[in-house]
Design a protein around this motif. Structure first.
Motif, PDB file in Angstrom:
ATOM      1  N   LEU A   1      -3.158  -3.805   3.278  1.00  0.00           N
ATOM      2  CA  LEU A   1      -2.375  -2.601   3.531  1.00  0.00           C
ATOM      3  C   LEU A   1      -1.192  -2.470   2.575  1.00  0.00           C
ATOM      4  N   HIS A   2      -0.786  -3.608   1.969  1.00  0.00           N
ATOM      5  CA  HIS A   2       0.379  -3.613   1.068  1.00  0.00           C
ATOM      6  C   HIS A   2       0.021  -4.345  -0.231  1.00  0.00           C
TER       7      HIS A   2
ATOM      8  N   ASP B   1       2.861  -5.384  -2.670  1.00  0.00           N
ATOM      9  CA  ASP B   1       3.973  -6.172  -2.134  1.00  0.00           C
ATOM     10  C   ASP B   1       3.557  -7.635  -2.035  1.00  0.00           C
TER      11      ASP B   1
ATOM     12  N   LYS C   1       9.783  -0.175   9.705  1.00  0.00           N
ATOM     13  CA  LYS C   1       8.816   0.920   9.791  1.00  0.00           C
ATOM     14  C   LYS C   1       9.251   2.165   9.035  1.00  0.00           C
ATOM     15  N   ARG C   2      10.557   2.422   8.999  1.00  0.00           N
ATOM     16  CA  ARG C   2      11.047   3.635   8.342  1.00  0.00           C
ATOM     17  C   ARG C   2      12.280   3.318   7.506  1.00  0.00           C
TER      18      ARG C   2
ATOM     19  N   ILE D   1      11.475  -0.219   1.984  1.00  0.00           N
ATOM     20  CA  ILE D   1      10.032  -0.250   2.247  1.00  0.00           C
ATOM     21  C   ILE D   1       9.399   1.064   1.780  1.00  0.00           C
ATOM     22  N   ARG D   2       8.206   0.964   1.225  1.00  0.00           N
ATOM     23  CA  ARG D   2       7.494   2.143   0.742  1.00  0.00           C
ATOM     24  C   ARG D   2       6.586   2.730   1.817  1.00  0.00           C
ATOM     25  N   ARG D   3       6.154   1.869   2.704  1.00  0.00           N
ATOM     26  CA  ARG D   3       5.332   2.293   3.834  1.00  0.00           C
ATOM     27  C   ARG D   3       5.652   1.361   4.991  1.00  0.00           C
ATOM     28  N   PRO D   4       5.327   1.730   6.215  1.00  0.00           N
ATOM     29  CA  PRO D   4       5.649   0.862   7.356  1.00  0.00           C
ATOM     30  C   PRO D   4       5.070  -0.542   7.197  1.00  0.00           C
ATOM     31  N   VAL D   5       5.923  -1.545   7.397  1.00  0.00           N
ATOM     32  CA  VAL D   5       5.470  -2.940   7.343  1.00  0.00           C
ATOM     33  C   VAL D   5       4.712  -3.297   8.621  1.00  0.00           C
TER      34      VAL D   5
ATOM     35  N   THR E   1       3.144  -1.822  12.537  1.00  0.00           N
ATOM     36  CA  THR E   1       2.549  -0.636  13.136  1.00  0.00           C
ATOM     37  C   THR E   1       2.587  -0.740  14.652  1.00  0.00           C
TER      38      THR E   1
END
Length: 320
Positions: free
Chosen positions: A109-110, A113, A174-175, A193-197, A199
């Protein structure tokens, strides 16, 4: 805690049934509500952005068991197998970075990173974060909802380390708007963060209950650190029902003491703040399955809620 119950009850009433989608939507509504609270409060209480919780919920509706979870609390069913021996079956998936499958999921998902999961002090951590305290004591609360033919068990476990990959809360992971500045070094990320770490998407399990299914164990990860699934179901199967959750907790604490080469009585004397280093918080709910009541069909609208205390701060639930 209370938010999830009301979201679940409201969705069940509106749809006249229980389904995986209803459990999933109740998680989503609870997450949205908590993030809205963080948004309102972070100006005066910035560390609220670092508070998160595992969540495990199970509902029995007209003979079918629905289970959903975030984090590493676990649901296990005990059923009679061959030769009438009790057998354990894990119903949930642990969302914990110590599991290779979870680490692979996070990396996929990352992909950009390289620090999404980091080994630190011999333990896999998400973003390498080790978090000992956020100004609140760790709390675990067990909640029951009785909806006539529905029995719902809900376990919340507030995480003090970032080893879980799914949770309610943990807004700063997350945001970007909830990122914490360097004055909170334990929670400060080196880059936004570029996207939520993490969920809040739960794992779900549906099972049509059979006559061989005897009981369910819902417990936070503190129990499973010291007992295997099979050990737990054998204790429940071979012990009186009265006080069975307490028996499981005491067995786990005895094992935690043994691993530290100390006596159980001495472990109980350790100050609560220090006991965190000896064992995690433990909450256990055991539900015995009444096959006769499973066949009873009653409307979802008639409900009662009991067995919990909705409060902010350390739990008063302390039996051992």
């Amino acid at each position: 805690k209370l938010s999830y119950i009301y979201h679940l009850a409201g969705l069940a009433r509106a749809n006249g049934t229980i389904s995986e989608d209803i459990l999933r939507n109740a998680f989503s509504a609870t997450e949205d509500g908590f993030l809205a609270l963080v948004r309102r409060s972070c100006g005066i209480k910035p560390l609220i952005a670092a508070i998160g919780s595992c969540c495990l919920v199970g509902v029995i509706w007209r003979g079918t068991l629905y289970v959903a979870n975030l984090g590493d609390s676990r649901a296990v069913i005990g059923y009679l197998g061959r030769s009438n021996k009790i057998v354990a079956e894990q119903l949930t998936r642990d969302h914990n970075a110590s599991i290779e499958e979870v680490r692979q999921e996070l990396r996929s998902l990352h992909p950009d990173d390289s620090h999404i999961v980091v080994m630190k002090h011999g333990v896999w951590r998400i973003k390498g974060i080790i978090q000992f305290d956020v100004g609140l004591h760790a709390t675990v609360t067990a909640v029951f909802i009785c909806v006539l033919t529905v029995v719902c068990s809900l376990v919340f476990a507030y995480e003090l380390v970032h080893q879980v990959s799914r949770s309610i809360g943990d807004a700063y992971l997350k945001r970007p708007e909830f990122s914490l500045d360097p004055s909170f070094p334990r929670f400060h990320l080196s880059e936004p963060i570029r996207r939520p770490v993490l969920t809040a998407e739960p794992s779900l399990c549906t099972r049509v209950l059979q006559p061989s299914d005897k009981f369910l164990i819902f417990a936070s990860d503190g129990l499973w650190e010291h007992l295997t699934n099979q050990q737990a179901v054998e204790i429940v199967s071979n012990s009186p029902r009265a006080g069975i959750a307490r028996r499981l907790i005491k067995t786990a604490l005895n094992e935690a003491a043994r691993k530290r080469e100390m006596r159980y009585d001495d472990l109980k004397k350790v100050d609560k703040g220090i006991r965190r280093f000896f064992h995690d918080d433990i909450t256990v709910v055991v539900i015995f399955i009444d096959q006769e009541s499973l066949s009873t069909k009653m409307p979802v609208l008639e409900q009662s809620v009991k067995g919990f205390a909705d409060s902010i701060g350390p739990s008063n639930f302390n039996i051992l």
